[in-house]
Every structure is written in C-alpha cells, then in structure tokens.
Motif scaffolding. Structure first.
Motif, mmCIF file in Angstrom:
data_model
loop_
_atom_site.group_PDB
_atom_site.id
_atom_site.type_symbol
_atom_site.label_atom_id
_atom_site.label_comp_id
_atom_site.label_asym_id
_atom_site.label_seq_id
_atom_site.Cartn_x
_atom_site.Cartn_y
_atom_site.Cartn_z
ATOM 1 N N CYS A 4 -5.136 6.660 2.516
ATOM 2 C CA CYS A 4 -4.644 7.401 3.673
ATOM 3 C C CYS A 4 -5.357 6.844 4.902
ATOM 4 O O CYS A 4 -6.556 6.563 4.856
ATOM 5 N N GLU A 6 -5.279 6.601 9.564
ATOM 6 C CA GLU A 6 -4.793 7.199 10.799
ATOM 7 C C GLU A 6 -4.758 6.189 11.928
ATOM 8 O O GLU A 6 -5.558 5.257 11.976
ATOM 9 N N HIS A 21 11.196 2.998 13.171
ATOM 10 C CA HIS A 21 10.872 3.225 11.764
ATOM 11 C C HIS A 21 12.023 3.848 10.980
ATOM 12 O O HIS A 21 11.941 3.975 9.766
ATOM 13 N N ARG A 37 1.989 -2.460 -2.349
ATOM 14 C CA ARG A 37 1.935 -1.081 -1.873
ATOM 15 C C ARG A 37 3.208 -0.361 -2.300
ATOM 16 O O ARG A 37 4.293 -0.925 -2.273
ATOM 17 N N TYR A 40 4.843 4.582 0.038
ATOM 18 C CA TYR A 40 4.299 4.451 1.389
ATOM 19 C C TYR A 40 5.028 5.416 2.314
ATOM 20 O O TYR A 40 6.255 5.403 2.396
ATOM 21 N N SER A 41 4.283 6.242 3.026
ATOM 22 C CA SER A 41 4.859 7.189 3.976
ATOM 23 C C SER A 41 4.044 7.212 5.253
ATOM 24 O O SER A 41 2.830 6.981 5.228
ATOM 25 N N LEU A 42 4.709 7.511 6.356
ATOM 26 C CA LEU A 42 4.055 7.730 7.640
ATOM 27 C C LEU A 42 4.431 9.122 8.127
ATOM 28 O O LEU A 42 5.594 9.526 8.016
ATOM 29 N N LEU A 50 -0.824 9.559 13.992
ATOM 30 C CA LEU A 50 -0.042 9.001 12.895
ATOM 31 C C LEU A 50 -0.922 8.955 11.657
ATOM 32 O O LEU A 50 -2.033 8.412 11.691
ATOM 33 N N GLY A 52 -0.856 7.717 7.708
ATOM 34 C CA GLY A 52 -0.147 6.907 6.731
ATOM 35 C C GLY A 52 -0.723 7.121 5.345
ATOM 36 O O GLY A 52 -1.910 7.413 5.194
ATOM 37 N N TYR A 53 0.119 6.984 4.353
ATOM 38 C CA TYR A 53 -0.300 7.140 2.955
ATOM 39 C C TYR A 53 0.454 6.128 2.113
ATOM 40 O O TYR A 53 1.655 5.913 2.316
ATOM 41 N N TYR A 54 -0.265 5.500 1.200
ATOM 42 C CA TYR A 54 0.388 4.638 0.216
ATOM 43 C C TYR A 54 -0.471 4.564 -1.029
ATOM 44 O O TYR A 54 -1.630 4.986 -1.045
ATOM 45 N N ASP A 91 -2.467 -2.211 12.440
ATOM 46 C CA ASP A 91 -2.066 -1.929 11.060
ATOM 47 C C ASP A 91 -3.127 -2.355 10.044
ATOM 48 O O ASP A 91 -3.197 -1.804 8.957
#
Length: 117
Positions: A4, A6, A21, A37, A40-42, A50, A52-54, A91
């Motif tokens: 996770c 940010e 997106h 990966r 994957y979600s934002l 923001l 993010g998780y993957y 990123d």
C-alpha cells in the motif's frame, strides 16, 4: 505480499487524473502485469490523497522491472505533472504504508470458531 502506498494529486487536477485512469493505456496495463503486480487499485480522496494497493510476489523485482520498462517511463512522465512535487519519480518513490491488520491472516491463526460468537 500486499503493498500500500500514498501520493498527493494536485487538487486542481483531480478530474483529469480520474479521467485518465478510466482508460489506462493498454501497454501500461501490460507493463504492470508483466512486472508481477496484481489486484492493483487506486483510491482517491476529494483533497487529492491517493492510496494505492497491489499484490506481488517480489516488490523489489516488480519495481526494477517497471523502472526499466519504456512503457512505464512514458506513462510516468505523462502523469508526473499531476502530483504534488516529490523527490524522484512519483510512481517509483511513493511512501509505503505499513500493514497493521489483515483479516485473513488473523482468521488463519484463530482456532475455528473458538473466538466467534
């Protein structure tokens, strides 16, 4: 492993960031998948935070693969203008958040039914 992170999107660019997106370049989607990966979600808050998780088997290897991939370089260059100034590539340099709870992990450690009503 679950990861996770940010970032901060410039508040005045939220609508455009969200729109971009809605249809990420197919080659960028492939680069993410090729790097290992998945899931994957934002998630974006109205103030631009923001999250993010993957999931990945080896985050260091995934990071290296994406950093070396020209598909990623092009996407990140195009998206960099959306983020509040950070050091390096947003990123790739996003601060990671520490996982403090995971339901499945705790359920797996709990004897079946002994702690449930």
């Amino acid at each position: 492993m679950r990861v996770c992170f940010e970032l901060q999107v410039k508040p005045e660019r939220l609508a455009e960031y969200t729109a971009r997106h809605a249809a990420v370049w197919p080659e960028m989607l492939a680069a993410i998948a090729d790097a290992g990966r998945r899931n994957y979600s934002l998630f974006l808050r109205p103030d631009g935070l923001l999250i993010g998780y993957y999931e990945t088997d080896d985050d260091d290897a995934a990071q290296r693969a994406l950093a070396a991939d020209p598909r990623t370089t092009r996407w990140e260059a195009d998206m960099a203008e959306f983020f509040v100034a950070e050091v390096g590539r947003p990123d790739q340099e996003a601060p990671r958040l520490t996982e403090v709870f995971n339901l499945e992990n705790q359920l797996a450690r709990t004897p079946s039914g002994s702690d449930r009503a």
